[in-house]
Scaffold this motif. Structure first.
Motif, PDB file in Angstrom:
ATOM      1  N   ALA A  31       0.812  -1.220   0.000  1.00 48.44           N
ATOM      2  CA  ALA A  31       0.000   0.000   0.000  1.00 48.44           C
ATOM      3  C   ALA A  31       0.850   1.277   0.000  1.00 48.44           C
ATOM      4  O   ALA A  31       0.310   2.381  -0.134  1.00 48.44           O
ATOM      5  N   LEU A  32       2.177   1.153   0.140  1.00 45.77           N
ATOM      6  CA  LEU A  32       3.042   2.330   0.104  1.00 45.77           C
ATOM      7  C   LEU A  32       3.023   2.928  -1.303  1.00 45.77           C
ATOM      8  O   LEU A  32       2.794   2.209  -2.289  1.00 45.77           O
ATOM      9  N   PRO A  33       3.309   4.225  -1.410  1.00 50.38           N
ATOM     10  CA  PRO A  33       3.418   4.823  -2.755  1.00 50.38           C
ATOM     11  C   PRO A  33       4.485   4.060  -3.564  1.00 50.38           C
ATOM     12  O   PRO A  33       5.482   3.593  -2.997  1.00 50.38           O
ATOM     13  N   PRO A  34       4.296   3.952  -4.874  1.00 46.27           N
ATOM     14  CA  PRO A  34       5.169   3.109  -5.704  1.00 46.27           C
ATOM     15  C   PRO A  34       6.670   3.386  -5.559  1.00 46.27           C
ATOM     16  O   PRO A  34       7.460   2.456  -5.394  1.00 46.27           O
ATOM     17  N   LYS A  35       7.077   4.643  -5.616  1.00 49.26           N
ATOM     18  CA  LYS A  35       8.504   4.964  -5.540  1.00 49.26           C
ATOM     19  C   LYS A  35       9.052   4.638  -4.146  1.00 49.26           C
ATOM     20  O   LYS A  35      10.135   4.074  -4.015  1.00 49.26           O
ATOM     21  N   MET A  36       8.284   4.953  -3.084  1.00 40.72           N
ATOM     22  CA  MET A  36       8.690   4.666  -1.705  1.00 40.72           C
ATOM     23  C   MET A  36       8.809   3.159  -1.504  1.00 40.72           C
ATOM     24  O   MET A  36       9.755   2.677  -0.887  1.00 40.72           O
ATOM     25  N   ARG A  37       7.840   2.399  -2.032  1.00 43.08           N
ATOM     26  CA  ARG A  37       7.855   0.941  -1.915  1.00 43.08           C
ATOM     27  C   ARG A  37       9.084   0.364  -2.615  1.00 43.08           C
ATOM     28  O   ARG A  37       9.779  -0.499  -2.080  1.00 43.08           O
ATOM     29  N   GLU A  38       9.402   0.896  -3.800  1.00 45.55           N
ATOM     30  CA  GLU A  38      10.557   0.394  -4.553  1.00 45.55           C
ATOM     31  C   GLU A  38      11.856   0.619  -3.773  1.00 45.55           C
ATOM     32  O   GLU A  38      12.673  -0.287  -3.635  1.00 45.55           O
ATOM     33  N   VAL A  39      12.031   1.828  -3.215  1.00 47.95           N
ATOM     34  CA  VAL A  39      13.228   2.140  -2.432  1.00 47.95           C
ATOM     35  C   VAL A  39      13.281   1.252  -1.186  1.00 47.95           C
ATOM     36  O   VAL A  39      14.327   0.687  -0.853  1.00 47.95           O
ATOM     37  N   PHE A  40      12.155   1.116  -0.499  1.00 45.02           N
ATOM     38  CA  PHE A  40      12.091   0.308   0.724  1.00 45.02           C
ATOM     39  C   PHE A  40      12.462  -1.148   0.434  1.00 45.02           C
ATOM     40  O   PHE A  40      13.236  -1.769   1.162  1.00 45.02           O
TER      41      PHE A  40
ATOM     42  N   GLN B 261      16.594  -6.541  -0.633  1.00 44.68           N
ATOM     43  CA  GLN B 261      17.790  -6.863  -1.404  1.00 44.68           C
ATOM     44  C   GLN B 261      19.057  -6.412  -0.690  1.00 44.68           C
ATOM     45  O   GLN B 261      20.158  -6.611  -1.191  1.00 44.68           O
ATOM     46  N   ASN B 262      18.885  -5.777   0.463  1.00 49.37           N
ATOM     47  CA  ASN B 262      20.002  -5.338   1.303  1.00 49.37           C
ATOM     48  C   ASN B 262      21.009  -4.461   0.559  1.00 49.37           C
ATOM     49  O   ASN B 262      22.210  -4.575   0.766  1.00 49.37           O
ATOM     50  N   LEU B 263      20.490  -3.607  -0.313  1.00 48.68           N
ATOM     51  CA  LEU B 263      21.369  -2.667  -1.014  1.00 48.68           C
ATOM     52  C   LEU B 263      21.618  -1.464  -0.109  1.00 48.68           C
ATOM     53  O   LEU B 263      20.752  -1.060   0.665  1.00 48.68           O
ATOM     54  N   SER B 264      22.795  -0.884  -0.233  1.00 53.21           N
ATOM     55  CA  SER B 264      23.112   0.329   0.534  1.00 53.21           C
ATOM     56  C   SER B 264      22.401   1.516  -0.094  1.00 53.21           C
ATOM     57  O   SER B 264      21.927   1.457  -1.243  1.00 53.21           O
TER      58      SER B 264
ATOM     59  N   GLY C 126      18.928   6.461  -9.896  1.00 53.52           N
ATOM     60  CA  GLY C 126      19.282   7.791 -10.386  1.00 53.52           C
ATOM     61  C   GLY C 126      18.739   8.898  -9.493  1.00 53.52           C
ATOM     62  O   GLY C 126      18.294   9.939  -9.994  1.00 53.52           O
ATOM     63  N   ILE C 127      18.739   8.671  -8.154  1.00 53.07           N
ATOM     64  CA  ILE C 127      18.303   9.693  -7.199  1.00 53.07           C
ATOM     65  C   ILE C 127      19.403   9.878  -6.162  1.00 53.07           C
ATOM     66  O   ILE C 127      20.361   9.105  -6.112  1.00 53.07           O
ATOM     67  N   SER C 128      19.282  10.913  -5.345  1.00 52.86           N
ATOM     68  CA  SER C 128      20.325  11.183  -4.348  1.00 52.86           C
ATOM     69  C   SER C 128      20.209  10.213  -3.166  1.00 52.86           C
ATOM     70  O   SER C 128      19.145   9.665  -2.898  1.00 52.86           O
ATOM     71  N   GLU C 129      21.342  10.042  -2.451  1.00 55.38           N
ATOM     72  CA  GLU C 129      21.345   9.196  -1.255  1.00 55.38           C
ATOM     73  C   GLU C 129      20.410   9.753  -0.198  1.00 55.38           C
ATOM     74  O   GLU C 129      19.777   8.993   0.538  1.00 55.38           O
ATOM     75  N   LYS C 130      20.320  11.078  -0.119  1.00 53.66           N
ATOM     76  CA  LYS C 130      19.442  11.701   0.866  1.00 53.66           C
ATOM     77  C   LYS C 130      17.986  11.338   0.569  1.00 53.66           C
ATOM     78  O   LYS C 130      17.210  11.047   1.483  1.00 53.66           O
ATOM     79  N   THR C 131      17.622  11.312  -0.692  1.00 53.23           N
ATOM     80  CA  THR C 131      16.262  10.939  -1.077  1.00 53.23           C
ATOM     81  C   THR C 131      16.001   9.479  -0.699  1.00 53.23           C
ATOM     82  O   THR C 131      14.931   9.144  -0.193  1.00 53.23           O
ATOM     83  N   VAL C 132      16.981   8.626  -0.937  1.00 51.13           N
ATOM     84  CA  VAL C 132      16.849   7.220  -0.570  1.00 51.13           C
ATOM     85  C   VAL C 132      16.629   7.105   0.931  1.00 51.13           C
ATOM     86  O   VAL C 132      15.715   6.419   1.396  1.00 51.13           O
ATOM     87  N   ARG C 133      17.480   7.775   1.728  1.00 47.58           N
ATOM     88  CA  ARG C 133      17.377   7.740   3.182  1.00 47.58           C
ATOM     89  C   ARG C 133      15.997   8.236   3.629  1.00 47.58           C
ATOM     90  O   ARG C 133      15.346   7.624   4.474  1.00 47.58           O
ATOM     91  N   ASN C 134      15.533   9.341   3.056  1.00 49.42           N
ATOM     92  CA  ASN C 134      14.219   9.892   3.408  1.00 49.42           C
ATOM     93  C   ASN C 134      13.094   8.922   3.051  1.00 49.42           C
ATOM     94  O   ASN C 134      12.145   8.752   3.817  1.00 49.42           O
ATOM     95  N   GLN C 135      13.181   8.287   1.886  1.00 49.08           N
ATOM     96  CA  GLN C 135      12.132   7.354   1.450  1.00 49.08           C
ATOM     97  C   GLN C 135      12.053   6.135   2.396  1.00 49.08           C
ATOM     98  O   GLN C 135      10.970   5.705   2.771  1.00 49.08           O
TER      99      GLN C 135
END
Length: 192
Positions: free
Chosen positions: A132-141, A147-150, A159-168
């Motif tokens: 039920a998470l938003p698609p982009k947030m679910r993909e990052v999560f 997949q235990n990616l950093s 193709g997004i910033s690390e800060k965006t990944v951390r926030n998501q």
């Protein structure tokens, strides 16, 4: 019958071997009381004691022709009762141990089954909330937790910033904690 009361144990045993029912009846009357007390003292159960004596006297009559009594008839009968009591007690102990083992196994299986069912239900609920998470947030999560990616690898892959990944990831965890309540804490540990 009065005549048989005057006979000795060895005379009664000899008559029993020849199939004399009256001799058997006298042996029964003479020894049933003392044998009952002897067996009951060891068993402590009236019905089991009665059954044991019934079996003893039945066996005595059935095997009368091949009966070999070395020594006194009373010694033979008391030894027979003792052996039957010991066999009964040993059987009870084996039965009790087996029953306890089966009960423990059933309880362990029930507990394991119950735990597995609850775990499966919890995982299904978590999966439902992740879906039920938003698609982009679910993909990052999912890239982070499944997949235990950093954060750097996710950022490069998407193709997004690390800060965006951390926030998501943080937003996804926060959303799941809120929706799942106390179960949210488990998410943190399950999807680490």
């Amino acid at each position: 019958m009065a005549l048989y009361r005057s006979y000795s144990d060895s005379e009664l045993a000899a008559l029993l071997r020849s199939g004399d029912r009256a001799a058997f009846a006298e042996i029964y009357e003479r020894f049933k009381g003392p044998l009952y007390v002897h067996a009951f003292h060891r068993l402590g159960d009236r019905e089991e004691t009665k059954d044991l004596l019934q079996q003893l006297f039945t066996t005595l009559w059935e095997n009368r022709e091949s009966l070999e009594i070395k020594g006194q008839l009373s010694g033979y009968l008391f030894t027979s009762v003792r052996n039957r009591v010991l066999k009964f007690v040993a059987h009870q102990q084996v039965s009790s141990a087996y029953i306890a083992s089966v009960q423990a196994s059933v309880q362990a299986t029930d507990g394991l089954t119950d735990r597995l069912v609850r775990e499966k239900e919890l995982l299904a609920l978590i999966e439902q909330e992740i879906a039920a998470l938003p698609p982009k947030m679910r993909e990052v999560f999912e890239l982070s937790r499944r997949q235990n990616l950093s954060n750097a690898e996710i950022a490069e892959q998407l193709g997004i910033s690390e800060k965006t990944v951390r926030n998501q990831v943080n937003n996804a965890l926060h959303t799941l904690r809120v929706k799942l309540g106390i179960l949210g804490v488990l998410i943190f540990y399950l999807y680490r």
